[in-house]
Design a protein around this motif. Structure first.
Motif, short mmCIF file in Angstrom:
data_model
loop_
_atom_site.label_atom_id
_atom_site.label_comp_id
_atom_site.label_asym_id
_atom_site.label_seq_id
_atom_site.Cartn_x
_atom_site.Cartn_y
_atom_site.Cartn_z
N ILE A 17 25.52 51.33 45.67
CA ILE A 17 25.55 49.93 46.07
C ILE A 17 26.98 49.40 46.12
O ILE A 17 27.32 48.56 46.96
CB ILE A 17 24.67 49.08 45.12
N ALA A 20 28.28 49.87 49.50
CA ALA A 20 27.51 49.29 50.59
C ALA A 20 28.26 48.13 51.24
O ALA A 20 28.97 47.38 50.57
CB ALA A 20 26.15 48.81 50.08
N ILE A 22 27.74 45.10 52.04
CA ILE A 22 26.95 43.89 51.82
C ILE A 22 27.73 42.95 50.91
O ILE A 22 28.69 43.35 50.25
CB ILE A 22 25.57 44.21 51.19
N LYS A 27 24.58 42.56 46.18
CA LYS A 27 24.84 43.66 45.25
C LYS A 27 24.36 43.31 43.85
O LYS A 27 23.76 44.14 43.16
CB LYS A 27 26.34 44.01 45.23
N TYR A 141 15.00 50.33 49.94
CA TYR A 141 16.33 49.75 50.12
C TYR A 141 17.42 50.78 49.79
O TYR A 141 18.38 50.96 50.54
CB TYR A 141 16.47 48.52 49.21
N LEU A 142 17.27 51.46 48.66
CA LEU A 142 18.27 52.43 48.23
C LEU A 142 18.28 53.67 49.13
O LEU A 142 19.35 54.22 49.42
CB LEU A 142 18.01 52.83 46.78
N ARG A 144 17.47 53.71 52.32
CA ARG A 144 18.14 53.28 53.56
C ARG A 144 19.65 53.28 53.39
O ARG A 144 20.39 53.76 54.25
CB ARG A 144 17.68 51.87 53.93
N GLU A 145 20.10 52.73 52.27
CA GLU A 145 21.55 52.64 52.03
C GLU A 145 22.14 54.03 51.85
O GLU A 145 23.24 54.33 52.38
CB GLU A 145 21.84 51.78 50.81
N LYS A 148 22.55 55.54 55.24
CA LYS A 148 23.72 54.99 55.93
C LYS A 148 24.99 55.70 55.49
O LYS A 148 25.90 55.95 56.28
CB LYS A 148 23.87 53.48 55.62
N GLN A 149 25.05 56.01 54.19
CA GLN A 149 26.24 56.66 53.64
C GLN A 149 26.14 58.19 53.70
O GLN A 149 27.04 58.88 53.22
CB GLN A 149 26.45 56.21 52.20
#
Length: 242
Positions: A17, A20, A22, A27, A141-142, A144-145, A148-149
């Motif tokens: 996070i 991320a 965001i 966060k 959520y995690l 997906r994140e 992304k990474q």
């Protein structure tokens, strides 16, 4: 599940996070939810493993011990804490022992005289309360994140956690079709976009065993055999991906 693995799951979730793209407000909410998961297990106090992140995001703030609202009139209490060697926890009511109604509101670092106050503490009165996420919402959520990474380790770990422990939050009449549509179609798509042929899970409890797998812990077969929403989701997850 071993407690060290839960601690690692939460720590690396926070590190994810931190990277991320965001705002810090978001966060703080996700970090708070990660720690909410950790409190469900008999884990050690691990905040200092990631304290720079907690401070940078504003999840944790610090004040001098003399700035605690109950300092005046209770100077001896705080001076006694300063003589300790380890981190000392401060309850809502400093004069009473810990209980569910008198839980930890802050913690003191004797070496520096700093009091650390986490998001959601009653000492942070001008902030909204922490919004607790459903475990499936947090997991997706995690995942997906992590996707992304391109962090396949976190994708695997949180997929495993949701598949094996997400059912704890489900009602007996939970609807598998709704869970699949809302969460597991996307989770399955992300998970199978990675090659885990050479992947070594860190703990058996966070290992995804297909039905009939060698060295299986038996969970998959048991859940599918029960035929409840949890088992139906697992059966869907292991169906061949086109």
């Amino acid at each position: 599940m071993s407690m060290w693995q839960i601690e690692a799951l939460i720590e690396y979730g926070i590190r994810l996070i931190d990277k991320a793209a965001i705002m810090n407000e978001e966060k703080k909410t996700v970090i708070g939810n990660l720690y909410s998961v950790q409190t469900q297990y008999d884990c050690k106090f691990t905040n200092f493993r990631v304290m720079p992140i907690l401070l940078q995001t504003g999840y944790t703030i610090t004040i001098d011990y003399t700035a605690h609202p109950d300092y005046k009139g209770n100077e001896a209490y705080f001076e006694k804490l300063l003589k300790k060697k380890d981190i000392e926890f401060i309850n809502r009511d400093i004069k009473k022992k810990w209980s569910e109604k008198n839980d930890v509101a802050a913690y003191l670092e004797p070496a520096t005289g700093k009091i650390y106050i986490d998001y959601g503490s009653p000492l942070r009165k001008d902030e909204p309360p922490l919004a607790i996420m459903d475990i499936h919402d947090l997991g997706l959520y995690l995942i997906r994140e992590a996707h992304k990474q391109q962090d396949r380790d976190r994708v695997y770990e949180w997929t495993a956690y949701i598949l094996k422990f997400g059912a704890i939050s489900l009602d007996d009449d939970a609807n598998a079709a709704a869970l699949i549509d809302q969460y597991f179609k996307e989770i399955k798509g992300i998970f199978y976009s990675y090659d885990y042929a050479d992947y070594k899970p860190v703990d058996e409890a966070l290992t995804i065993f297909p039905p009939g797998a060698k060295d299986s812990d038996g969970f998959t077969e048991w859940a599918i055999g029960e035929g409840l929403a949890e088992g139906q989701v697992l059966a869907y997850f292991f169906e061949k991906v086109a």
